[in-house]
Design a protein around this motif. Sequence first.
Motif, short mmCIF file in Angstrom:
data_model
loop_
_atom_site.label_atom_id
_atom_site.label_comp_id
_atom_site.label_asym_id
_atom_site.label_seq_id
_atom_site.Cartn_x
_atom_site.Cartn_y
_atom_site.Cartn_z
N TYR A 105 -6.23 -0.63 -0.10
CA TYR A 105 -5.02 0.14 0.16
C TYR A 105 -5.03 0.65 1.60
O TYR A 105 -5.98 1.28 2.04
CB TYR A 105 -4.93 1.31 -0.83
N ARG A 106 -3.99 0.33 2.34
CA ARG A 106 -3.86 0.74 3.74
C ARG A 106 -5.08 0.33 4.56
O ARG A 106 -5.62 1.08 5.37
CB ARG A 106 -3.63 2.25 3.84
N ASP A 108 -5.22 -1.56 6.94
CA ASP A 108 -4.92 -1.62 8.38
C ASP A 108 -5.32 -0.34 9.10
O ASP A 108 -5.52 -0.35 10.32
CB ASP A 108 -3.43 -1.89 8.59
N THR A 109 -5.47 0.78 8.34
CA THR A 109 -5.81 2.05 8.97
C THR A 109 -7.22 2.53 8.62
O THR A 109 -7.57 3.67 8.91
CB THR A 109 -4.80 3.15 8.57
N HIS A 264 -7.06 5.94 3.03
CA HIS A 264 -7.28 5.54 1.63
C HIS A 264 -8.25 6.48 0.92
O HIS A 264 -8.39 6.41 -0.30
CB HIS A 264 -7.80 4.09 1.56
N SER A 313 -0.90 14.28 3.14
CA SER A 313 -1.94 13.55 3.85
C SER A 313 -3.03 14.51 4.31
O SER A 313 -2.88 15.73 4.27
CB SER A 313 -1.35 12.80 5.04
#
Length: 331
Positions: A105-106, A108-109, A264, A313
């Motif tokens: 999940y995510r 890319d970050t 994540h 977040s």
Amino acid sequence: MSDIQTTKPKPQKTKPDPALAGALPCPITGLPPVRRIQSMSKELVQDIWKIGQGVDVSHLLAGIDRFSLYESPTGLVYFDPIVVGDGAFYGSYYTKWEVHDALTYRSDTRVDFVHTAKHVPAGAKVLDIGCGPGVFRRHLTHATYVGLDPYASADVDDVVIRETLEEHAEKNPGAYDVTCAFHVIEHVPDPRRHAELMAKLVKPGGLVVLGAPLYPSPLTEVPNFPLNIPPHHVTMWNPQSFSALAKELGLEVVEATTTPPSPHQNMFFWMHKLLFRRTDQATDPRIYAHRWSWHASVALAYLGAKIVSPFLSMPASARPIDAYLVARKPL
């Protein structure tokens, strides 16, 4: 001649700590541990998994009465005995809790992925050990990616090799410019051997990259946190222990540090934030115990985190929960 007489101080006798008698030596250096953090019954470990995660680990703990948690002179924290999961355990646990989905999940970050990609030279050949679905490749458009995972699912393409690290290192010494293992070394029974094989696979001047759970960290303040307990995680790391590992293997430390939590891992942040009882508030160093206030705190914090984490977040000030190493093989 001087009239001043000098005498050597008598060595101080220290009593051996009975808690360390027969302790498993440090898995990195083979030296005795400096302290026992705690002891716990097999039943507690089984209950944490059965009640907290819905997973039966009793078949892996047969013949064991108690576990001890030690800290080595390197700063490494490890369990004795070291009992790791088998294919059946990971198959059931990862499927039940959709672990691979959470890790991808995510992606890319993911801080460890982004940071490691910056260390990879253009055109380098990179081996990602314990790669799962191989999502780190998305960060390596400038390099050649190879995944290694004997338990890779059937839908993973042929860029992932289904071999053990031992098998692959025997056939491919010096074949890579970079070897990396993200959250793998804490699962293996012999972390030194694991890192040795990673170093064997890289060329002289190549890089070995490791990421693992940090000790101490917010996650070790979560009582009875199941991920950091056998048969899942059997070691916990920090920059000091990673540096010691590199030194033992003759590697040059490029970077030994902690990394900020990734998006994540937001669920972990809020779970820690919402606890009304934490291990660092206790009068002893235990991080696992059958205490009703701990059980209630974790249960309520988990439910609260499930509600708020999709909407809130982490702040930029969130504390690290992972240790990270980049080390270079000498030319």
